[in-house]
Design an enzyme around this catalytic site. Structure first.
Site, mmCIF file in Angstrom:
data_model
loop_
_atom_site.group_PDB
_atom_site.id
_atom_site.type_symbol
_atom_site.label_atom_id
_atom_site.label_comp_id
_atom_site.label_asym_id
_atom_site.label_seq_id
_atom_site.Cartn_x
_atom_site.Cartn_y
_atom_site.Cartn_z
ATOM 1 N N ILE A 67 0.870 -1.184 0.000
ATOM 2 C CA ILE A 67 0.000 0.000 0.000
ATOM 3 C C ILE A 67 0.903 1.230 0.000
ATOM 4 O O ILE A 67 1.786 1.357 0.842
ATOM 5 C CB ILE A 67 -0.920 0.002 1.235
ATOM 6 N N GLU A 194 -18.291 8.862 15.877
ATOM 7 C CA GLU A 194 -17.649 7.931 16.827
ATOM 8 C C GLU A 194 -17.293 8.677 18.093
ATOM 9 O O GLU A 194 -17.415 8.172 19.206
ATOM 10 C CB GLU A 194 -16.395 7.326 16.189
HETATM 11 N N1 DTR Z 1 -11.635 6.097 21.627
HETATM 12 C C1 DTR Z 1 -10.846 6.326 20.412
HETATM 13 C C2 DTR Z 1 -9.365 6.265 20.690
HETATM 14 C C3 DTR Z 1 -8.969 5.071 21.440
HETATM 15 C C4 DTR Z 1 -8.570 5.074 22.702
HETATM 16 N N2 DTR Z 1 -8.243 3.779 23.049
HETATM 17 C C5 DTR Z 1 -8.468 2.977 21.994
HETATM 18 C C6 DTR Z 1 -8.290 1.635 21.838
HETATM 19 C C7 DTR Z 1 -8.631 1.068 20.615
HETATM 20 C C8 DTR Z 1 -9.122 1.871 19.583
HETATM 21 C C9 DTR Z 1 -9.279 3.242 19.757
HETATM 22 C C10 DTR Z 1 -8.937 3.777 20.993
HETATM 23 C C11 DTR Z 1 -11.124 7.693 19.867
HETATM 24 O O1 DTR Z 1 -10.913 8.676 20.567
HETATM 25 O O2 DTR Z 1 -11.518 7.793 18.698
HETATM 26 ZN ZN ZN Z 2 -10.962 10.199 19.344
HETATM 27 ZN ZN ZN Z 3 -10.672 7.536 17.057
#
Ligand code: DTR
Ligand code: ZN
Ligand code: ZN
Length: 462
Positions: A67, A194
């Site tokens: 990639i 998200e």
């Molecule tokens: N909550 C996600 C960032 C994040 C923090 N710990 C993890 C573990 C696995 C995936 C994502 C994350 C965010 O702020 O988008």
């Molecule tokens: Zn985030």
């Molecule tokens: Zn994130």
């Protein structure tokens, strides 16, 4: 080109256009292609010749291609520009998020994906999920890769989560470029909201019928894959999926750790809660890198993996290119490995028509046909269609390739500001849903008055 009910052209260029159009008509008369034929849909017998010997066409298990991290970074630059032009962020409910969706969708549509945008409401604002399906593969077995596209409102969200979004976008575009024919169906998604609590992915899983949910063999999540002080964390929710990633990194002599902070913290959670097998990669957020981790991964101990997590400094400067590259390649490895597909090497067979077909000014569509035979199986995912169309204002032209099934694949749209002459292009079409053998047609229509031309030749390379 005189747009119908649009501005008229200055006399000189109109006269020139008329002379050229007349010239085309004279040429057509000399070749015995009557103006009636130009307006009808001619059944021109194509002069088709197989001009190359076929190479071996046996399909082979495909290894994932590399990639291009430069391409991934180019997507990040686009997302940064979008944030810069939209109040500094790409957050849910803000213009920068919808502009991000439009960018990603445009790339996928042009590459031959079947895309859909799912809307939902959160915090009083409309949110969007973008779903992209690669035509083909066993629809009862779906390999699904996803990433959230929204940022927090404080910044551009280039690592969180432009990195995951750009990584799966470039993997998807590489699937198309390679003409990859997966054994299982490939689906990609870019989630909204998200950062508000997995709202977009929850909305998708909630509305997905159980029968459709059961077809998903694996959902792979990529949220932050380019952290500036990176770690290599692999989700441990499913041992087999964890193994696919760990084995890949082992071949690259990259040590990995299982991801321990993520349960429920990103878009894999709604899928896992619905009983779907999940996996994924993560390069670290605001936790601190230990001395042991720095010893195996490099970087700086005692500092966060991403000191700009959820901050305004999460820009294109907040990316470690090596981590972005390694993780994007690992995504491709997982997609190719889990979808157990093949890439049929190009046969090298060329089928060509040199029959001239006039294109009536602002008239009905005309077609030139090629009959293909002696090619095994379906057409490739990267079928090359080379066209040579002579015309005094190519912006007037709409060009489609029509497969033996009758489905039209848009090669070129009309454009009111493309005044150049002629269309001499090679287009790459994902025609993997078509049988190779049969009658293929090049369909051309001049949709605006005062310019005309003709199809000079065209060819298909399998
Ligand atoms: N909550 C996600 C960032 C994040 C923090 N710990 C993890 C573990 C696995 C995936 C994502 C994350 C965010 O702020 O988008
Ligand atoms: Zn985030
Ligand atoms: Zn994130």
């Amino acid at each position: 080109m005189l747009e119908l009910n649009g501005p008229t052209l200055p006399r000189r260029s109109r006269r020139a256009a008329v002379l050229l159009a007349t010239g085309a008509a004279v040429t057509a008369a000399l070749l015995g292609v009557s103006s009636v034929q130009a307006n009808a849909v001619p059944t021109t017998a194509a002069a088709t010749t197989a001009t190359a010997t076929a190479g071996k066409t046996a399909a082979r298990a495909a290894a994932a291609p590399d990639i291009s991290v430069a391409n991934v970074k180019a997507h990040l630059n686009q997302l940064q520009s979008i944030a810069n032009a939209n109040g500094g962020n790409r957050a849910h409910g803000r213009s920068g998020y919808k502009a991000s969706i439009d960018y990603v969708k445009g790339k996928l549509d042009a590459a031959g994906f079947t895309t859909s945008v799912q809307q939902f409401t959160s915090n009083g604002s409309t949110g969007y999920n973008l779903i992209a399906d690669w035509p083909g593969g066993d629809a009862d077995h779906v390999i699904f890769a996803g990433a959230h596209l929204d940022s927090v409102s404080r910044g551009a969200g280039i690592n969180d989560n432009g990195s995951g979004s750009a990584g799966i976008l470039e993997v998807a575009l590489t699937v198309a470029k390679e003409g990859y024919k997966p054994g299982k169906h490939l689906r990609f998604a870019w989630w909204g909201a998200e950062e508000l609590g997995l709202v977009g992915s929850q909305n998708y899983v909630r509305q997905l019928p159980a029968a459709e949910r059961s077809k998903i063999d694996a959902y792979l999540n990529f949220d932050m894959i380019g952290s500036p002080n990176p770690g290599y964390f692999v989700y441990d929710d499913d041992p087999q999926l964890e193994g696919v990633f760990k084995d890949y990194f082992a071949t690259k002599n990259i040590a990995t750790e299982i991801e321990t902070e993520g349960d429920g913290r990103s878009d894999h959670a709604p899928f896992k809660n619905a009983g779907v097998r999940v996996g994924g990669l993560f390069s670290g957020a605001d936790y601190t890198k230990t001395a042991d981790q720095a010893a195996k991964w490099g970087g700086t101990a005692g500092q966060p993996f991403d000191r700009c997590y959820h901050a305004s400094c999460d820009t294109t400067a907040n990316i470690n290119d090596t981590a972005l590259d390694n993780n994007s390649d690992a995504i491709a490895h997982a997609v190719w490995t889990l979808s157990s597909g093949s890439t049929t090497p190009p046969t090298g067979k060329v089928f060509e028509s040199k029959s001239q077909v006039d294109i009536p000014d602002a008239g009905a569509a005309v077609e030139s046909s090629i009959t293909v035979g002696g090619v095994q199986g379906n057409a490739p995912g990267a079928l090359k269609a080379t066209v040579d169309i002579r015309h005094t204002y190519r912006g007037d032209l709409v060009v489609d390739l029509v497969g033996p099934s009758g489905k039209a694949y848009r090669l070129k749209n009309s454009s009111s500001n493309d005044s150049a002459a002629d269309v001499t292009e090679t287009y790459t079409v994902n025609a993997s849903a078509e049988t190779a053998n049969g009658t293929w047609k090049l369909r051309v229509q001049d949709v605006a008055a005062q310019d005309s031309g003709h199809i000079a030749s065209w060819k298909l390379t399998f």
